[in-house]
Design an enzyme around this catalytic site. Structure first.
Site, short mmCIF file in Angstrom:
data_model
loop_
_atom_site.label_atom_id
_atom_site.label_comp_id
_atom_site.label_asym_id
_atom_site.label_seq_id
_atom_site.Cartn_x
_atom_site.Cartn_y
_atom_site.Cartn_z
N ARG A 1 -9.61 1.94 40.34
CA ARG A 1 -9.31 3.25 40.96
C ARG A 1 -9.08 4.33 39.91
O ARG A 1 -8.35 5.27 40.15
CB ARG A 1 -8.04 3.13 41.83
CG ARG A 1 -8.11 2.18 42.96
CD ARG A 1 -9.06 2.64 44.06
NE ARG A 1 -9.12 1.68 45.12
CZ ARG A 1 -9.94 0.64 45.15
NH1 ARG A 1 -10.81 0.43 44.18
NH2 ARG A 1 -9.91 -0.21 46.17
N GLN B 1 -10.19 8.35 50.63
CA GLN B 1 -9.00 7.53 50.81
C GLN B 1 -8.31 7.83 52.14
O GLN B 1 -7.93 6.92 52.86
CB GLN B 1 -8.01 7.75 49.67
CG GLN B 1 -6.85 6.78 49.71
CD GLN B 1 -5.67 7.28 48.90
OE1 GLN B 1 -5.03 8.28 49.22
NE2 GLN B 1 -5.39 6.59 47.81
N ASP C 1 1.44 0.94 49.90
CA ASP C 1 2.22 1.28 48.70
C ASP C 1 3.53 1.98 49.03
O ASP C 1 4.46 1.98 48.22
CB ASP C 1 1.43 2.25 47.82
CG ASP C 1 0.45 1.52 46.91
OD1 ASP C 1 0.67 0.34 46.62
OD2 ASP C 1 -0.54 2.16 46.49
N LYS D 1 -1.58 10.91 53.72
CA LYS D 1 -1.62 9.60 53.06
C LYS D 1 -1.00 8.51 53.95
O LYS D 1 -1.30 8.42 55.13
CB LYS D 1 -0.97 9.68 51.67
CG LYS D 1 -1.91 10.37 50.68
CD LYS D 1 -1.38 10.49 49.30
CE LYS D 1 -1.37 9.26 48.45
NZ LYS D 1 -2.59 8.75 47.93
C1 GLC Z 1 -4.24 3.21 47.56
C2 GLC Z 1 -4.02 2.07 46.59
C3 GLC Z 1 -4.04 0.74 47.31
C4 GLC Z 1 -3.09 0.74 48.48
C5 GLC Z 1 -3.37 1.91 49.41
C6 GLC Z 1 -2.36 2.02 50.51
O1 GLC Z 1 -5.53 3.19 48.03
O2 GLC Z 1 -5.02 2.08 45.59
O3 GLC Z 1 -3.67 -0.29 46.44
O4 GLC Z 1 -3.25 -0.47 49.19
O5 GLC Z 1 -3.34 3.11 48.66
O6 GLC Z 1 -1.10 2.31 50.05
#
Ligand code: GLC
Length: 793
Positions: free
Chosen positions: A328, A683, A487, A629
């Site tokens: 990443r 993402q 995360d 996010k």
């Molecule tokens: C980002 C991180 C990944 C994590 C995701 C959710 O994409 O790279 O490791 O699982 O966030 O938090």
């Protein structure tokens, strides 16, 4: 509105003033460039942290500066422009950018001069080629000057960005025989070059001489005046700038090559010799196309969903492959300040595309196995180089200034930094690799743990499963530890439903592997562990209509109807179903709750409603804005889990509804809302609780690509390699009359036609392989072609 269109294996940008940069990746080995549709971006060699080649001023104004630019100047009028629209800018008409597989091409017609600049990194060479073509379409003779320009970087990103005391005084450049050599005086291997396949009429190696005082890449002094100043020297900021005067008769064309190379002058001479003839450039370009055609021939499909075909045949495996290469760490959002691998990300990326990248996956798996501790957990973020034996015994370069690095004694972190899911992904990843390749011997390879001891790959997998089994909380559910896949859910001593369900999934994979290897005792004992984990999950995680997300350390329930915020979570519900733990009635109800509470026109949100206040028992999640996010956005990566879960339930219409909502290619006409490339998964997309709902963020570097490929091909199209056969069990929309696929597997080609005469969503009534009735497709000898007809009903 749209800014471009898909064609063949390219995306063509017809309006370069896109709301954000549309990026691409050049280079599949050590030399890599991340480049935007207007030639902004940067290159690095091996590591985007330690060995940068060209400089980038990320998140800057104007966007994407600097880059790998070609300027053309009309010497009769003094007008000048760049072939990639930026950095000179101006009117956007007449410009086009094409992003293809490992190349980008910019072109324009200005004042009767057609110009084209193709950037690519040839396989096997540490350089980037800038193949420039010009054609005089103006009906009169033209006198032009062509400038190639890039700005060099100090190798270490932190020093380049922060420590000018070092970077400005230890960089120098020289010019010999058409080659600009840039060096970092402190570094033994600190050389880069910029050269060309023609004798230049001018050069500059000092950035500020080329650009001029109080100017920018938009209006460099040298281009405006038509003269380079021949600047060079030690200290300061350096660039590669080469100029050539070209006279074009009516209708005449010209072709010029610039070469940005890793290594010193000698290496540059080698590259220049190799690529001096255009035919060598064409050959290197064709080799890239061959490379990709070979990879993508692992699976090509024709379905009634054209955007799905575009993505599955080209863009999704391309994006997934890029993620296997760079984890990443290299994009315009993650601008290369890290080196190495994220454990869970890499394991999932490797798991999803062994059919395309068997060797790449195998290497990554070995690195991950090596990054596993003897207790069974994975090192969340590590650099495989830490564990590689140094081949040459030369002493390491010792900088006079301290370069930020790792303290070797703390590389192996303890339990307090363990992410509870990391090493679990290793189990399905290894199983998928073996199912695809048939390489059973891989399981008996010996691989060291990162802390102490050596064990077979098979034993490594047991350690992962045992570690999770040993880490359970008061309710018998897996501990959340530092984080699970999410995360921002930092439960510590709290419990994570997702990890327990993932444990179930991993155990299922392992039991099948143990069976296949004849390890009966393990198959029985890990099978009963699986049953036990399922029983416990059903006892404590069912909330009445869906599955809970877990418990905080103090015992509060998360993801329950009794919560005002974060009532429903995607991870626990999709994994309850996908793992096979949930029985039909609960499974249907859980996925209905996902549809009712989390579905949006742009994909499924991670949780709803979003959290509006920090809650330290939950972790970081409440400190992220609502709808952004991990806090209630459409987090893309888990969306394919829902497609797969719906396929487990036989609901092909629902799976396709979810697939289409997230599908970037279906958003090509709403780019002003989406604000991201339509060929790349992002993402996350702002969720309903954010005013910018629908805006996609953070392209390329996401596990979504791998998972989208995995879920769409293995669950929706239902083509799944197994240890001794290939299973075909599609789950498709009821209005599909069928689809076709060509799948390459273990060296043979399978031409698969699926027919759906009764309009079902799931169910196979017959499979004919080469006119014989079979239950699953059997392997045929490498090199042969097998015809497979599947009737659903
Ligand atoms: C980002 C991180 C990944 C994590 C995701 C959710 O994409 O790279 O490791 O699982 O966030 O938090």
């Amino acid at each position: 509105m749209s800014y471009g269109y898909f064609t063949g294996r390219e995306y063509v940008i017809t309006r370069p003033d896109t709301p954000v940069s549309f990026t691409n990746y050049l280079g599949l080995e050590d030399f890599v460039s991340v480049i935007s549709h207007n030639a902004g971006g940067y290159s690095f060699f091996k590591s985007p942290q330690y060995h940068r080649i060209t400089r980038f001023r990320p998140n800057g104004v104007p966007k994407d500066r600097p880059g790998h630019y070609v300027y053309v100047r009309d010497n009769d009028t003094g007008e000048y422009w760049s072939l990639s629209w930026q950095p000179t800018g101006g009117s956007v008409t007449g410009y086009e950018s094409r992003h293809g597989l490992s190349y980008s091409r910019f072109s324009c017609e200005r004042n009767g001069i057609f110009g084209e600049q193709t950037l690519f990194v040839p396989l096997g060479d540490d350089c980037e080629l800038w193949d420039v073509k010009l054609e005089n379409r103006s009906g009169r003779e033209r006198n032009l000057s062509v400038f190639g320009y890039c700005e060099f970087s100090w190798h270490h990103i932190n020093i380049d960005n922060q420590n000018f005391q070092m970077s400005l005084y230890s960089a120098g450049s020289r010019y010999t025989d058409g080659i600009i050599e840039y060096d970092l005086h402190y570094e033994k291997d600190g050389y880069q070059t910029f050269t060309s396949n023609f004798t230049p009429d001018g050069f500059d190696t000092l950035r500020d001489e080329f650009i001029g005082e109080w100017r920018s890449e938009t209006n460099p002094d040298a281009v405006e005046s038509g003269y380079c100043s021949g600047s060079l020297g030690t200290t300061g900021n350096h660039c590669g700038a080469l100029m050539k005067r070209v006279t074009l008769e009516v209708g005449q064309d010209a072709r010029l090559l610039f070469i940005l190379g890793e290594g010193g002058e000698q290496a540059a001479r080698g590259l220049r010799n190799k690529f001096s003839a255009p035919v060598a450039v064409d050959k290197a370009f064709d080799a890239l196309a061959k490379h990709w055609n070979g990879k993508l021939s692992a699976l090509q499909i024709v379905t009634p969903n054209p955007e799905m075909d575009l993505l599955i045949n080209t863009w999704t495996p391309y994006q997934a492959g890029v993620n296997v290469l760079f984890s990443r760490f290299a994009s315009f959002v993650e601008v290369g300040g890290r080196t190495g691998l994220g454990y869970r990300d890499t394991a999932q990326d490797a798991m999803c595309i062994p059919s395309l990248e068997p060797e790449g996956c195998r290497n990554r798996l070995l690195q991950l196995l090596n990054g596993q501790s003897s207790l069974g957990y994975g090192l969340h973020l590590f650099d495989p180089a830490w564990f590689e034996e140094k081949k040459d015994k030369e002493p390491e370069f010792k900088s006079p200034t301290v370069i930020p690095g790792f303290d070797k004694t703390t590389m192996i972190h303890g339990i307090e930094d363990v992410c509870a899911d990391d090493a679990l992904w290793l189990v399905p990843a290894v199983c998928e690799y073996v199912r695809e390749t048939g390489d059973l011997d891989f399981c008996s390879l010996s691989v060291p743990f990162c802390d102490c001891g050596v064990a077979t790959v098979y034993e490594h997998l047991k350690r992962s499963l045992d570690f999770t089994a040993s880490q359970t909380g008061k309710n018998g559910v897996a501990l959340g530890l530092r984080a699970d896949w999410n995360d921002c859910l930092n439960l510590g001593g709290g419990e994570s439903a997702m990890v327990s369900f993932l444990h179930v999934w991993a155990l299922g994979h392992f039991v099948e592997l143990a069976d296949w290897l004849g390890e009966e005792d393990d198959a029985i004992s890990y099978g009963s562990l699986r049953d036990q984990v399922i029983r416990n999950c059903e006892d404590v995680l069912w909330d009445g209509r869906w599955y809970r997300r877990g418990f905080t350390a103090s015992g509060r329930v998360i993801g329950s109807d009794e919560n005002a915020e974060g009532k429903v979570f995607m991870e626990s519900n999709t994994w309850a179903v996908l793992s096979g733990a949930a029985q039909q009635e609960r499974a249907l109800s859980a996925m209905d709750a996902v549809d009712e509470n989390l579905y949006t026109d742009y994909g499924l949100m991670l949780n709803a409603p979003s959290f509006t206040a920090p809650d330290d028992e939950l972790g970081f999640i409440g400190r992220v804005y609502p709808g952004v996010k991990e806090n209630g956005a459409v987090f893309s990566h888990p969306n394919p889990w829902a497609w797969a879960a719906e396929c487990m339930l036989g609901r092909g219409d629902r799976a396709m509804k979810f697939y289409n909502a997230l599908c970037p290619a279906k958003q090509n006409d709403i780019i002003d809302l989406r604000r991201a490339e339509p060929y790349s998964y992002c993402q996350f997309i702002m969720g309903k609780d954010h005013p910018l709902h629908g805006q996609a963020n953070h392209p390329w570097m996401t596990g979504t690509a791998g998972w989208a490929y995995f879920a769409a091909t293995q669950y929706m199209l239902g083509i799944r390699a197994d240890y001794g056969c290939m299973r075909i069990d599609p789950c498709i929309p009821s209005d599909w009359k069928g689809f076709k696929a060509v799948r390459r597997w273990r060296g043979a080609e399978y031409k698969i036609s699926v027919h759906n005469p009764d309009g079902v969503e799931k169910g196979v009534v017959s499979i004919m392989q080469d006119a014989a009735k079979v239950d699953a497709v059997l392997p045929v000898p490498a090199g042969s072609v097998s015809i497979v007809e599947v009737i659903m009903g």
